[in-house]
Write an enzyme that holds these catalytic residues in place. Structure first.
Site, PDB file in Angstrom:
ATOM      1  N   LYS A 158     -13.610 -58.352  36.722  1.00 21.45           N
ATOM      2  CA  LYS A 158     -12.543 -57.364  36.680  1.00 21.45           C
ATOM      3  C   LYS A 158     -11.445 -57.864  35.734  1.00 21.45           C
ATOM      4  CE  LYS A 158     -10.419 -54.225  40.012  1.00 21.45           C
ATOM      5  NZ  LYS A 158     -10.099 -53.988  41.427  1.00 21.45           N
ATOM      6  N   GLU A 216     -12.533 -46.537  56.422  1.00 19.49           N
ATOM      7  CA  GLU A 216     -11.473 -45.902  57.200  1.00 19.49           C
ATOM      8  C   GLU A 216     -11.950 -45.426  58.563  1.00 19.49           C
ATOM      9  OE1 GLU A 216     -10.513 -45.572  52.839  1.00 19.49           O
ATOM     10  OE2 GLU A 216     -12.275 -45.092  54.076  1.00 19.49           O
ATOM     11  N   ARG A 261     -10.510 -39.223  55.558  1.00 17.84           N
ATOM     12  CA  ARG A 261     -11.907 -39.617  55.727  1.00 17.84           C
ATOM     13  C   ARG A 261     -12.227 -39.963  57.179  1.00 17.84           C
ATOM     14  NH1 ARG A 261     -13.841 -41.608  50.491  1.00 17.84           N
ATOM     15  NH2 ARG A 261     -15.053 -43.243  51.445  1.00 17.84           N
TER      16      ARG A 261
END
Length: 637
Positions: free
Chosen positions: A289, A377, A405
């Protein structure tokens, strides 16, 4: 330094569509990778955006375009915050400088923006399911195009990703799932799945062991070569044991990798091998990243979603005026730590975002009472419910848009059982440049209709602290909803003070018109009515409702009985939100016809990206818009 005027033209300037990339050789692709990074860094340093994720997949993007034909083949990005190189090479290069600005290029893939954005995203873990749907549709239509999804190892922790894998393997559809493994989601990945993903055969001792074994076997007379070939054939099963290949092959996927995600030639080789297969394949790609930009490589969390910065140093650009007012997120995190000092039952739970939700300080102070569940979640909510049954007071800190969600778990696992879980919904309302996938404008609507749920909406950073103290004393589920950004400079109390649930307060006393507000629009309403009074002599009342459920019913009836008009004000969808709740109550109480009512909030349409200031002005939710609405009510008296 070289004379830039004599340097060769940028390859990027002649790249308009994926078909242009397919014409390049390897050296040109590697050169283009550098140019893409320079362009992304240059633009994001001015607009802000998801820098580190996009820098990490530049070579992967180029390798895909050099092998596949995306005029026919389909690609689904997961989340999509890594798709900047994709946007630059799919007809949006000339407009890329407008990234995330109002009416400019979206920060996420968007079907309406480009025919090359094959699926719109913004939330995680959807790519495999969406791509499988495309693969089934392809086969039903008798087409031959490829279908590819790219999913990060952080997104792979979510249940939806495995539901997609399970179905894809079961029905044996040809598709390619690329696992982009950079050991990061936003913050560092957590959980058993993350540890499993990081296992591979590249460690020094394994390479040395393999080399030593080959040397020994080659030295064995007569049968050494045969034994070496057998060992090489057996390496696949050993690799599957040590790497995620074992897991994905259990889902009936042909596992390939790991492959260096910054080696274009190796990626091309893997893609062409996949093209010769007729089955679901998972290609495990290892990337870094922030690749190619030292500040982002060393601090990928900061550069995941970054504001404007100096590209030479990576330092954030200083605002013209230093804002000493704390953000709501900071107040939440500090208050939670203070309350936890006094009550060891309080626990903090987040879904892969300790920094973003302000719970990182809690993690440092109370590591045993902090849980980061990863991008899960639904699990976070039910996990919190389990804690609550055992006497703990869990605070689930998740952005409003991501809490959507977990709706079913809020209903059945928390509210149906009336468990004392506190839902801390950051980024409630308009969030700005991330756009419609991230605006938190539905929470008041989907929270307030659930039995047993209490919904609190603080008007300021100081009231947020009071809401938290109130919620943690309440014996049942509570949702606290607060906005992104700095507060209004309302002084914080030395100690948060609980208030009576179902009560509000008058902030400005006036007559004729009453502004009944919740949340982030309350103090702009105060400013608006004061300014209007100074200009016209007409002083409206401002009432801070702060409780969406239960409503401050007695006070609302008093306002109806003493004013000619009400302006109901919220930064939530008007359908089913705070103003709907007030209208329902007034109707049921027989008080609806006693005064005129006007509503200001989010209309029944998607709000695109732009700054919070721009979008609130567009919606009439800024000071001037509120002032205009109040004046209109005065004029109609």
């Amino acid at each position: 330094m070289p004379d830039k005027s004599q340097s060769s033209p940028r390859l990027l300037d002649s790249m308009n569509l994926p078909s242009d990339v397919r014409k390049l050789d390897l050296s040109q692709l590697e050169r283009l990778a550098g140019e893409l990074r320079e362009e992304i860094i240059s633009v994001v340093s001015q607009t802000g955006g998801h820098l580190a994720p996009s820098l990490g997949v530049v070579e992967l993007t180029l390798a895909l375009m050099s092998v596949f034909d995306f005029d026919h083949d389909k690609l689904v990005w997961d989340v999509g915050h890594q798709a900047y190189a994709w946007k630059l090479l799919t007809g949006r290069k000339d407009d890329f400088h407008t990234l995330r600005t109002k009416d400019g290029v979206s920060g996420f893939p968007k079907i309406a923006e480009s025919s090359y954005d094959h699926f719109g995203v913004g939330h995680s873990s959807t790519s495999i399911s969406a791509a499988l749907g495309m693969a089934v549709a392809r086969d039903l239509a008798g087409k031959k195009n490829e279908v590819i999804s790219i999913i990060g190892d952080g997104s792979m922790t979510a249940g939806l990703a495995f539901e997609g894998l399970n179905q894809a393997g079961h029905i044996d559809k040809k598709m390619l799932v690329i696992l982009n493994d950079n050991e990061m989601s936003i913050s560092k990945n957590v959980g058993a799945m993350s540890h499993f993903m990081s296992r591979n055969l590249s460690s020094r001792w394994v390479r040395r062991f393999k080399k030593d074994v080959e040397t020994i076997l080659n030295a064995v007379p007569a049968i050494g070569e045969e034994m070496l070939n057998y060992a090489r054939r057996s390496e696949h099963s050993l690799k599957s044991f040590f790497t995620p290949g074992m897991l994905f092959e259990a889902f009936q996927f042909n596992y390939m990798g790991p492959v260096d995600g910054h080696d274009i030639k190796a990626l091309q080789r893997a893609f062409r091998l996949y093209q010769d297969l007729d089955e679901p394949v998972l290609l495990h790609v290892l990337t870094k990243k922030g690749k190619g930009y030292a500040p982002a490589e060393s601090n990928p969390t900061f550069f995941h979603g970054v504001g404007r910065f100096e590209p030479e140093t990576g330092q954030a650009k200083k605002a013209a005026k230093i804002n000493t007012v704390p953000t709501y997120t900071e107040v939440f995190g500090n208050t939670l730590c203070d309350l936890a000092e006094q009550d060891d039952r309080i626990m903090a739970i987040t879904a892969a975002m300790p920094e973003g939700t302000g719970t990182a300080c809690f993690e440092k102070k109370f590591p045993d009472r902090f849980i980061d569940v990863g991008i899960c979640e639904q699990h976070a909510v039910t996990f919190a419910a389990g804690l609550a049954t055992q006497g703990y007071r869990p605070c689930v800190a998740i952005y409003s848009t991501f809490m959507q969600r977990a709706y079913d778990q809020i209903v059945h696992d928390v509210c149906l059982q009336n468990l004392p879980v506190v839902f801390c919904l950051d980024r409630g309302g308009i969030v700005g440049e991330d756009g419609p996938t991230h605006h938190g404008v539905f929470d008041l609507s989907f929270m307030r209709h659930i039995p047993n749920m209490t919904v609190l909406v603080p008007s300021s950073e100081a009231e947020l602290a009071d809401c938290m103290a109130t919620a943690l004393k309440h014996d049942g589920p509570v949702a606290i909803r607060y906005p992104r950004g700095a507060g209004y400079g309302v002084p914080l109390k030395e100690k948060p003070e609980p208030f009576a649930i179902g009560t509000g307060e008058i902030l400005v006393q006036g007559e004729g018109v009453a502004v009944v507000a919740v949340g982030s629009r309350t103090y702009p309403a105060v400013e608006a009515v004061k300014e209007l009074a100074a200009e016209t002599g007409k002083q409206a009342t401002v009432f801070n409702a702060r409780c969406v459920k239960p409503l401050p019913e007695e006070q609302l009836l008093e306002l109806v009985n003493t004013h000619d008009s009400l302006l109901l004000l919220e930064e939530n969808a008007l359908q089913g939100g705070f103003s709907s709740a007030v209208l329902e109550f007034l109707s049921d109480s027989g008080a609806l016809g006693k005064c005129k009512v006007k509503r200001l909030g989010i209309p029944d349409k998607w709000i695109e990206h732009g700054s919070q200031i721009e979008l609130r002005e567009q919606l009439g939710l800024n000071k001037s818009g509120i002032k205009e609405a109040v004046q209109e009510l005065f004029d109609k008296k």
